[in-house]
Motif scaffolding. Sequence first.
Motif, PDB file in Angstrom:
ATOM      1  N   THR A 196       0.615  -1.168  -0.031  1.00 28.41           N
ATOM      2  CA  THR A 196      -0.074  -0.039   0.016  1.00 28.41           C
ATOM      3  C   THR A 196       1.076   1.298   0.016  1.00 28.41           C
ATOM      4  O   THR A 196       0.538   2.156  -0.837  1.00 28.41           O
ATOM      5  N   GLY A 197       1.873   1.276   0.730  1.00 30.82           N
ATOM      6  CA  GLY A 197       2.769   2.307   0.967  1.00 30.82           C
ATOM      7  C   GLY A 197       3.575   2.548  -0.643  1.00 30.82           C
ATOM      8  O   GLY A 197       3.507   3.930  -0.730  1.00 30.82           O
ATOM      9  N   LEU A 198       3.910   1.406  -1.424  1.00 29.91           N
ATOM     10  CA  LEU A 198       4.233   1.646  -2.683  1.00 29.91           C
ATOM     11  C   LEU A 198       3.297   2.332  -3.576  1.00 29.91           C
ATOM     12  O   LEU A 198       3.774   3.245  -4.554  1.00 29.91           O
ATOM     13  N   LEU A 199       2.067   1.965  -3.586  1.00 27.59           N
ATOM     14  CA  LEU A 199       1.061   2.592  -4.221  1.00 27.59           C
ATOM     15  C   LEU A 199       0.903   3.981  -3.924  1.00 27.59           C
ATOM     16  O   LEU A 199       0.705   4.997  -4.989  1.00 27.59           O
ATOM     17  N   VAL A 200       0.832   4.478  -2.709  1.00 22.55           N
ATOM     18  CA  VAL A 200       1.129   5.846  -2.330  1.00 22.55           C
ATOM     19  C   VAL A 200       2.087   6.608  -2.838  1.00 22.55           C
ATOM     20  O   VAL A 200       1.939   7.878  -3.240  1.00 22.55           O
ATOM     21  N   VAL A 201       3.292   5.979  -2.844  1.00 28.27           N
ATOM     22  CA  VAL A 201       4.463   6.637  -3.202  1.00 28.27           C
ATOM     23  C   VAL A 201       4.620   7.035  -4.676  1.00 28.27           C
ATOM     24  O   VAL A 201       4.858   8.149  -5.137  1.00 28.27           O
ATOM     25  N   MET A 202       3.863   5.941  -5.618  1.00 28.19           N
ATOM     26  CA  MET A 202       3.634   6.147  -6.826  1.00 28.19           C
ATOM     27  C   MET A 202       2.650   7.187  -7.144  1.00 28.19           C
ATOM     28  O   MET A 202       2.886   8.205  -8.116  1.00 28.19           O
TER      29      MET A 202
ATOM     30  N   LEU B 255      10.677  14.712 -16.954  1.00 25.77           N
ATOM     31  CA  LEU B 255       9.827  14.150 -15.894  1.00 25.77           C
ATOM     32  C   LEU B 255       8.904  13.444 -16.601  1.00 25.77           C
ATOM     33  O   LEU B 255       7.795  12.670 -15.982  1.00 25.77           O
ATOM     34  N   SER B 256       8.537  13.536 -17.833  1.00 23.43           N
ATOM     35  CA  SER B 256       7.357  12.795 -18.470  1.00 23.43           C
ATOM     36  C   SER B 256       7.682  11.335 -18.409  1.00 23.43           C
ATOM     37  O   SER B 256       6.604  10.711 -18.415  1.00 23.43           O
ATOM     38  N   PHE B 257       8.750  10.876 -18.434  1.00 28.87           N
ATOM     39  CA  PHE B 257       9.030   9.352 -18.200  1.00 28.87           C
ATOM     40  C   PHE B 257       8.901   8.872 -16.983  1.00 28.87           C
ATOM     41  O   PHE B 257       8.169   7.918 -16.443  1.00 28.87           O
ATOM     42  N   VAL B 258       9.140  10.087 -15.856  1.00 27.15           N
ATOM     43  CA  VAL B 258       8.804   9.630 -14.669  1.00 27.15           C
ATOM     44  C   VAL B 258       7.467   9.414 -14.162  1.00 27.15           C
ATOM     45  O   VAL B 258       6.785   8.586 -13.552  1.00 27.15           O
ATOM     46  N   LYS B 259       6.554  10.409 -14.902  1.00 24.91           N
ATOM     47  CA  LYS B 259       4.922  10.366 -14.881  1.00 24.91           C
ATOM     48  C   LYS B 259       4.402   9.311 -15.404  1.00 24.91           C
ATOM     49  O   LYS B 259       3.753   8.757 -14.910  1.00 24.91           O
ATOM     50  N   ALA B 260       5.112   8.844 -16.523  1.00 24.22           N
ATOM     51  CA  ALA B 260       4.707   7.576 -17.398  1.00 24.22           C
ATOM     52  C   ALA B 260       4.710   6.302 -16.325  1.00 24.22           C
ATOM     53  O   ALA B 260       3.933   5.525 -16.293  1.00 24.22           O
ATOM     54  N   PHE B 261       5.801   6.424 -15.865  1.00 25.81           N
ATOM     55  CA  PHE B 261       6.317   5.191 -14.991  1.00 25.81           C
ATOM     56  C   PHE B 261       5.091   5.305 -13.784  1.00 25.81           C
ATOM     57  O   PHE B 261       4.657   3.993 -13.450  1.00 25.81           O
ATOM     58  N   ALA B 262       5.038   6.230 -13.087  1.00 25.21           N
ATOM     59  CA  ALA B 262       4.096   6.253 -11.935  1.00 25.21           C
ATOM     60  C   ALA B 262       2.807   6.013 -12.472  1.00 25.21           C
ATOM     61  O   ALA B 262       1.975   5.544 -11.467  1.00 25.21           O
ATOM     62  N   GLU B 263       2.376   6.587 -13.526  1.00 24.10           N
ATOM     63  CA  GLU B 263       0.902   6.606 -13.617  1.00 24.10           C
ATOM     64  C   GLU B 263       0.336   4.964 -14.127  1.00 24.10           C
ATOM     65  O   GLU B 263      -0.558   4.393 -13.533  1.00 24.10           O
TER      66      GLU B 263
ATOM     67  N   GLY C  65      -1.360  -0.316 -12.601  1.00 21.85           N
ATOM     68  CA  GLY C  65      -1.169  -1.962 -12.186  1.00 21.85           C
ATOM     69  C   GLY C  65      -1.258  -2.536 -10.618  1.00 21.85           C
ATOM     70  O   GLY C  65      -1.934  -3.353 -10.561  1.00 21.85           O
ATOM     71  N   GLY C  66      -0.875  -1.211  -9.844  1.00 20.31           N
ATOM     72  CA  GLY C  66      -1.056  -1.747  -8.289  1.00 20.31           C
ATOM     73  C   GLY C  66      -2.461  -1.793  -7.882  1.00 20.31           C
ATOM     74  O   GLY C  66      -3.015  -2.431  -7.344  1.00 20.31           O
ATOM     75  N   LEU C  67      -3.322  -0.624  -8.545  1.00 21.88           N
ATOM     76  CA  LEU C  67      -4.774  -0.635  -8.211  1.00 21.88           C
ATOM     77  C   LEU C  67      -5.523  -1.836  -8.631  1.00 21.88           C
ATOM     78  O   LEU C  67      -6.341  -2.387  -7.942  1.00 21.88           O
ATOM     79  N   ALA C  68      -5.233  -2.292 -10.146  1.00 21.73           N
ATOM     80  CA  ALA C  68      -5.628  -3.584 -10.365  1.00 21.73           C
ATOM     81  C   ALA C  68      -5.401  -4.747  -9.617  1.00 21.73           C
ATOM     82  O   ALA C  68      -6.248  -5.468  -9.476  1.00 21.73           O
ATOM     83  N   ASP C  69      -4.440  -4.898  -9.203  1.00 19.50           N
ATOM     84  CA  ASP C  69      -3.869  -6.185  -8.498  1.00 19.50           C
ATOM     85  C   ASP C  69      -4.535  -6.043  -7.005  1.00 19.50           C
ATOM     86  O   ASP C  69      -4.987  -7.282  -6.460  1.00 19.50           O
ATOM     87  N   TRP C  70      -4.650  -4.818  -6.371  1.00 24.45           N
ATOM     88  CA  TRP C  70      -4.988  -4.553  -5.091  1.00 24.45           C
ATOM     89  C   TRP C  70      -6.721  -4.905  -5.403  1.00 24.45           C
ATOM     90  O   TRP C  70      -6.986  -5.803  -4.480  1.00 24.45           O
TER      91      TRP C  70
ATOM     92  N   GLY D 263       3.785  -2.659 -13.995  1.00 24.44           N
ATOM     93  CA  GLY D 263       3.070  -1.914 -14.578  1.00 24.44           C
ATOM     94  C   GLY D 263       3.807  -0.711 -14.754  1.00 24.44           C
ATOM     95  O   GLY D 263       3.570  -0.169 -15.909  1.00 24.44           O
ATOM     96  N   GLY D 264       4.647   0.096 -13.893  1.00 26.21           N
ATOM     97  CA  GLY D 264       5.311   1.114 -13.963  1.00 26.21           C
ATOM     98  C   GLY D 264       6.230   1.002 -15.231  1.00 26.21           C
ATOM     99  O   GLY D 264       6.610   1.684 -16.166  1.00 26.21           O
ATOM    100  N   LEU D 265       6.808  -0.209 -15.372  1.00 27.28           N
ATOM    101  CA  LEU D 265       7.964  -0.404 -16.320  1.00 27.28           C
ATOM    102  C   LEU D 265       7.144  -0.541 -17.821  1.00 27.28           C
ATOM    103  O   LEU D 265       7.976  -0.278 -18.775  1.00 27.28           O
ATOM    104  N   VAL D 266       6.122  -1.325 -17.729  1.00 26.11           N
ATOM    105  CA  VAL D 266       5.485  -1.173 -18.987  1.00 26.11           C
ATOM    106  C   VAL D 266       4.935  -0.006 -19.541  1.00 26.11           C
ATOM    107  O   VAL D 266       4.912   0.397 -20.728  1.00 26.11           O
ATOM    108  N   GLY D 267       4.487   0.950 -18.379  1.00 30.68           N
ATOM    109  CA  GLY D 267       4.041   2.380 -18.803  1.00 30.68           C
ATOM    110  C   GLY D 267       5.467   3.110 -19.373  1.00 30.68           C
ATOM    111  O   GLY D 267       5.183   3.742 -20.457  1.00 30.68           O
TER     112      GLY D 267
END
Length: 419
Positions: A25-31, A48-56, A61-66, A406-410
Amino acid sequence: MTRSGPLARFNPTQPGAAGMKVVATGLLVVMAAIFITARALEPRYPWLSFVKAFAEAAMVGGLADWFAVTALFRHPLGLPIPHTAIIPRNKDRIGLTLAAFIRDNFLVARVVARRMRGLDIAAAAGRFLSAPSADGNRIRRGASRLIADLFEALDDERLGGIVKGAISAKIARTEVAPLLGAALASAIEDNRHVPMLEAAIKVLSRALDANEPLIRDMVRKRASWVLRLAGLDDKLSDAILDGLRKLTVEMSTDPDHPVREKMVEALTALAHDLQHKPETRARVEGWKEELLANRSVAQWLDRLWQRGRASIIAAARAPEAVLAGRMGEVLRSAGATLEGDPRIRAAVNQFARRAVAGMAASYGGSIVSLVSDTIRGWDARTVTDRLESAVGRDLQYIRINGTLVGGLVGLVLHLLDTL
């Protein structure tokens, strides 16, 4: 409902799975925080568009697996979304499926026999007997008391009649000639007949010494009057006795003596006839039936039963004393034999496989019903908690992996779009 069983004693959710849940859950909040920060600063720092794409993508992915993990055990956010709370809603079906799995994979006779081929039960029993632990002594004392009470409570005459009748019936049904032949053939093959031959030679030598006057008298009576008149009958007796004594000495010292080889050939032929010759087998069966019909055999069985019963009760009432004495030596010797003799271990293991396979065939249905009825009797919360306790830590790893993958795929998709 109070938890019990291995899952209650081994609870991975405290603290391992709970800690992993906090991490996921903390990792999801950090993202989410990274996404908001990168989105706000992207106009000033385009990279930072690359960072945003990764986090988005990581948030997705995190919400789907949750959602997927939560839907197994309960309704996400308490909302009655269709096809969620899967385990509580399908508790009875899970019990039936688990029972069917146990039946098809563990309680089918051929499956049990196949799985037990790799188990050396005889060796384990041998270790238990030869070097019993404290727990083994406690188990043995309890079993001893139960055996003593059982033998004293049952009617001696009826129980003795049952035992003696079972032994007699078993012997009567068993064709002993092939068994004797197989045992003799096995002894010859493993050279276990050698002590028997040497014992027979010693008996023959002692018989010559004990019956020397009889042999001399037989030679004197069969010798002609000419030999007796010349006094040669005594010399002939001496020659015969000396020759026989020399023969016994040579037979006892020379393993390859022709007479010994003839004796082995005779024993081999007897072993073959006992197993394959109908006349010999019929003759042995006749002797067996005559022996069983003899009253002395019935009396011998009765005495054997009484001594055995008394010994069992005495040993059961004082197991420590018995185990410390001769019986203990016998048990330890039996344990050492089980550990050291491959053929005996194979026979014991085969018997155990057949016994357990027979029990599976006879009582497998009852065990399956017990499993399914037990799970059906649990409330949904108990089933959910026990299953979540068993796999909760791994499920939280699924959430973490889903977030990172999910972040790596994004990130890859954003890189491709930019190129």
